[in-house]
Design a protein around this motif. Sequence first.
Motif, PDB file in Angstrom:
ATOM      1  N   VAL A  19       0.834  -1.201   0.000  1.00 27.98           N
ATOM      2  CA  VAL A  19       0.000   0.000   0.000  1.00 27.98           C
ATOM      3  C   VAL A  19       0.872   1.255   0.000  1.00 27.98           C
ATOM      4  CG1 VAL A  19      -1.713   1.316   1.319  1.00 27.98           C
ATOM      5  CG2 VAL A  19      -1.940  -1.166   1.093  1.00 27.98           C
ATOM      6  N   ASP A  23       0.617   3.716  -3.123  1.00 28.79           N
ATOM      7  CA  ASP A  23       0.150   5.088  -2.886  1.00 28.79           C
ATOM      8  C   ASP A  23       1.145   6.095  -3.472  1.00 28.79           C
ATOM      9  OD1 ASP A  23      -2.101   4.192  -1.546  1.00 28.79           O
ATOM     10  OD2 ASP A  23      -1.391   4.801   0.449  1.00 28.79           O
ATOM     11  N   HIS A  24       2.413   5.835  -3.216  1.00 29.00           N
ATOM     12  CA  HIS A  24       3.464   6.733  -3.710  1.00 29.00           C
ATOM     13  C   HIS A  24       3.507   6.706  -5.241  1.00 29.00           C
ATOM     14  CE1 HIS A  24       6.755   9.377  -3.003  1.00 29.00           C
ATOM     15  NE2 HIS A  24       7.708   8.539  -3.329  1.00 29.00           N
ATOM     16  N   LYS A  26       1.088   5.985  -7.296  1.00 29.56           N
ATOM     17  CA  LYS A  26      -0.120   6.623  -7.842  1.00 29.56           C
ATOM     18  C   LYS A  26       0.034   8.140  -7.892  1.00 29.56           C
ATOM     19  CE  LYS A  26      -5.123   6.760  -7.247  1.00 29.56           C
ATOM     20  NZ  LYS A  26      -6.253   6.282  -6.457  1.00 29.56           N
ATOM     21  N   GLN A  27       0.724   8.701  -6.910  1.00 35.92           N
ATOM     22  CA  GLN A  27       0.905  10.152  -6.838  1.00 35.92           C
ATOM     23  C   GLN A  27       2.093  10.651  -7.660  1.00 35.92           C
ATOM     24  OE1 GLN A  27       1.247  10.897  -2.654  1.00 35.92           O
ATOM     25  NE2 GLN A  27      -0.836  10.251  -2.224  1.00 35.92           N
ATOM     26  N   ASP A  95      -4.819   2.014 -11.231  1.00 36.42           N
ATOM     27  CA  ASP A  95      -4.372   2.918 -10.167  1.00 36.42           C
ATOM     28  C   ASP A  95      -2.875   2.794  -9.899  1.00 36.42           C
ATOM     29  OD1 ASP A  95      -6.881   4.057  -9.761  1.00 36.42           O
ATOM     30  OD2 ASP A  95      -7.455   2.502  -8.320  1.00 36.42           O
ATOM     31  N   GLN A  97      -1.105   0.249  -9.316  1.00 35.90           N
ATOM     32  CA  GLN A  97      -0.811  -0.684  -8.223  1.00 35.90           C
ATOM     33  C   GLN A  97       0.095  -1.801  -8.733  1.00 35.90           C
ATOM     34  OE1 GLN A  97      -4.224  -2.129  -6.095  1.00 35.90           O
ATOM     35  NE2 GLN A  97      -4.709  -0.103  -5.312  1.00 35.90           N
TER      36      GLN A  97
END
Length: 124
Positions: A19, A23-24, A26-27, A95, A97
């Motif tokens: 995760v 998350d990183h 995705k940004q 996303d 991932q």
Amino acid sequence: MPYKYIFPRLLDKEYQASVFWNDHMKQSNADVFIYINDDVRLEINSLYRAVSLMNKYFSDLDGVVAFTQDNIPPDQACKTAFGAIGSKVADRFKDRQVFCPDYKRFYLDSEMGDYALKYDKLFY
């Protein structure tokens, strides 16, 4: 002193490696996403070499460049424990991932490496 192209990420929730990295990712809008941890000591030109190898072997940014670990016997090391992921690889996943969110701490890197190897997208 902040660095222009280094974006540290601090934990803002309970740590789950997949995760955290997803998350990183995705940004991120980086061409090359380098994933390492705070307890890694790099050789002086490691980051430069990773980007150079990405440009040489995956100029379209559709690949993964894995970092060699000197402190672990080669037959015991996860080849993709640390490395660089091209943006085209990340964009292939929903996303972005890249790392399977079912993994908390272990095996997410080896599964991603298996994927890259299967599609001839891994340089080690």
